[in-house]
Scaffold this active site. Structure first.
Site, PDB file in Angstrom:
ATOM      1  N   ASP A  90      38.521  14.502  33.627  1.00 53.70           N
ATOM      2  CA  ASP A  90      39.170  14.370  32.333  1.00 53.70           C
ATOM      3  C   ASP A  90      40.041  13.118  32.337  1.00 53.70           C
ATOM      4  O   ASP A  90      40.256  12.493  33.375  1.00 53.70           O
ATOM      5  CB  ASP A  90      39.974  15.620  31.974  1.00 53.70           C
ATOM      6  CG  ASP A  90      41.012  15.988  33.006  1.00 53.70           C
ATOM      7  OD1 ASP A  90      41.328  15.155  33.855  1.00 53.70           O
ATOM      8  OD2 ASP A  90      41.498  17.129  32.958  1.00 53.70           O
ATOM      9  N   ASP A 270      35.451  24.683  31.208  1.00 59.27           N
ATOM     10  CA  ASP A 270      36.243  24.635  32.431  1.00 59.27           C
ATOM     11  C   ASP A 270      37.548  25.355  32.169  1.00 59.27           C
ATOM     12  O   ASP A 270      38.002  25.446  31.030  1.00 59.27           O
ATOM     13  CB  ASP A 270      36.551  23.195  32.853  1.00 59.27           C
ATOM     14  CG  ASP A 270      37.712  22.622  32.049  1.00 59.27           C
ATOM     15  OD1 ASP A 270      38.849  22.615  32.566  1.00 59.27           O
ATOM     16  OD2 ASP A 270      37.504  22.203  30.889  1.00 59.27           O
ATOM     17  N   CYS A 308      28.552  43.094  41.838  1.00 58.34           N
ATOM     18  CA  CYS A 308      28.710  41.703  42.275  1.00 58.34           C
ATOM     19  C   CYS A 308      28.032  41.466  43.617  1.00 58.34           C
ATOM     20  O   CYS A 308      28.117  42.293  44.532  1.00 58.34           O
ATOM     21  CB  CYS A 308      30.189  41.354  42.363  1.00 58.34           C
ATOM     22  SG  CYS A 308      30.508  39.636  42.821  1.00 58.34           S
ATOM     23  N   CYS A 310      28.671  38.578  45.438  1.00 55.80           N
ATOM     24  CA  CYS A 310      29.377  37.492  46.112  1.00 55.80           C
ATOM     25  C   CYS A 310      29.661  37.842  47.573  1.00 55.80           C
ATOM     26  O   CYS A 310      29.581  39.005  47.977  1.00 55.80           O
ATOM     27  CB  CYS A 310      30.674  37.142  45.382  1.00 55.80           C
ATOM     28  SG  CYS A 310      32.078  38.245  45.724  1.00 55.80           S
ATOM     29  N   CYS A 313      32.395  40.617  47.928  1.00 55.34           N
ATOM     30  CA  CYS A 313      31.980  41.981  47.579  1.00 55.34           C
ATOM     31  C   CYS A 313      30.946  42.539  48.546  1.00 55.34           C
ATOM     32  O   CYS A 313      30.926  43.742  48.821  1.00 55.34           O
ATOM     33  CB  CYS A 313      31.439  42.009  46.146  1.00 55.34           C
ATOM     34  SG  CYS A 313      32.730  41.864  44.884  1.00 55.34           S
ATOM     35  N   HIS A 339      35.284  35.251  44.893  1.00 55.99           N
ATOM     36  CA  HIS A 339      34.839  36.324  43.997  1.00 55.99           C
ATOM     37  C   HIS A 339      34.964  35.915  42.535  1.00 55.99           C
ATOM     38  O   HIS A 339      34.004  36.062  41.756  1.00 55.99           O
ATOM     39  CB  HIS A 339      35.623  37.611  44.223  1.00 55.99           C
ATOM     40  CG  HIS A 339      35.365  38.612  43.139  1.00 55.99           C
ATOM     41  ND1 HIS A 339      34.218  39.383  43.103  1.00 55.99           N
ATOM     42  CD2 HIS A 339      36.058  38.916  42.005  1.00 55.99           C
ATOM     43  CE1 HIS A 339      34.226  40.120  42.002  1.00 55.99           C
ATOM     44  NE2 HIS A 339      35.330  39.853  41.321  1.00 55.99           N
TER      45      HIS A 339
END
Length: 372
Positions: A90, A270, A308, A310, A313, A339
């Site tokens: 940005d 974002d 989940c 991930c 998890c 996560h």
């Protein structure tokens, strides 16, 4: 940059953005790596565990420390950070506006004082392009005149007039640099302003989208307005944005915000929310938010989210993550951040699949049903 619109479901869009460094499938959520690092993670975590194709770095912070010229000497962002995929940077205007004690937007740029040492600096439209050229980002954002809401009609009017003038200066300079063989692998996005005033948004979008930018962002939201005002403003604005270029909503937001704004045709997002909330003990799940520090999880053997996949998890229990948080163990920050970002990135994959199958409306209904 090559942008390919693959499918729509209502106004929701699935597309592919090809940059010099990666192929980005949209809708996409970009993890925020403010100073060239996603907080508590390294490049391997972001690349191989999360599989992110693009992250965001901040021009203001990288300019102040370690300095954009230092980054350039170190092989630009990709080599410096060892994250080889795409970067979006940005312009730094928001940080100059929000972090400085003396932020003063003027007709030719923004004067501000460093939050690190108090030194004075001045961002100009051309100057932030030079900084981002040194950073080597795949997508750079122009300098815009951001206004906090609520604001007077006169202040918003000045904002969009400045933003348009700065955009013209930016695109002319950027294309002239490319003609000289500079920043040829980089792309540039304009930022539509106008508060929540639809007439101002129409004017800003119409003027900016007539210019030769590679993509367009909606800025100046999630700065004090209500959710309903945000959604209404985005819905109004996207109709004036090209269908054949990326649409980016800056700094937004919750999982619900993403779903609502994808419905209005936004491609890119974002926000620091998943990383910041992870550090503070709030985890995002398919059934809503979880306060992992709560006592009820002290002996809970289940994963954070049974749906989940991930690393956290699949490996650890709620009880263990609860323990790590309460003990202020540094490992907690990494596991919780993995996560939350996985949740956001996976949500975008699920939405994309639904759009490709023209069932976004059904997906949205099921998304909210699980959270009740």
């Amino acid at each position: 940059m090559q942008f390919t619109l693959e499918a729509t479901s209502g106004k929701a869009r699935a597309a592919t953005i090809q940059t010099a460094h990666s192929t980005i499938k949209t809708p996409v959520f970009m993890p925020v790596g403010t100073i060239g690092s996603v907080k508590s993670l390294d490049a391997n975590d972001v690349l191989n565990i999360l599989g992110a194709e693009i992250i965001l770095a901040n021009t203001y912070h990288m300019y102040l420390r370690p300095g954009d010229k230092t980054v350039a000497k170190m092989g630009k962002l990709h080599n410096f950070t060892k994250y080889p995929k795409s970067f979006l940077t940005d312009s730094g205007g928001f940080q100059a506006f929000s972090l400085s004690d003396i932020s003063k937007p003027k007709s030719d740029g923004i004067e501000f004082r460093s939050h690190i040492d108090g030194s004075k600096h001045f961002f100009t439209p051309k100057g932030v392009i030079d900084i981002q050229t040194n950073l080597g980002s795949d997508i750079m954002m122009i300098l815009d005149d951001l206004v906090a809401l609520p604001a007077t009609q006169e202040r918003i009017k000045v904002s969009i007039e400045r933003t348009t003038a700065w955009a013209q200066e930016s695109i002319d300079y950027f294309r002239s640099q490319q003609a000289k063989g500079i920043c040829v692998d980089q792309n540039i996005f304009a930022i539509i302003q106008g508060g929540t005033d639809k007439a101002f948004r129409t004017k800003s979008a119409t003027e900016l989208c007539a210019m030769d930018f590679d993509g367009f962002a909606i800025g100046g939201l999630s700065v004090g307005e209500s959710n309903s005002e945000m959604y209404s403003t985005v819905e109004h604005t996207t109709q004036y944005m090209p269908e054949d270029k990326p649409r980016y909503l800056m700094g937004v937001g919750t999982p619900e915000d993403l779903i609502e704004n994808i419905e209005h045709g936004v491609d890119m997002f974002d926000c620091v929310m998943p990383t910041r909330n992870a550090r503070n003990g709030t985890l995002f799940t398919s059934f809503g938010r979880m306060n992992i520090k709560a006592a009820k999880y002290k002996e809970d053997e289940g994963p954070i989210d049974p749906e989940c996949e991930c690393l956290t998890c699949k490996t650890y229990s709620r009880a263990y993550v609860n323990h790590l948080f309460r003990a202020k163990e540094l490992t907690y920050f990494r596991l919780a951040t993995i996560h939350n970002l996985h949740y956001y990135l996976n949500l975008m994959k699920q939405v994309r699949a639904a759009i490709l199958e023209d069932r976004f409306a059904e997906f949205k209904t099921e998304f909210y049903r699980k959270r009740t």
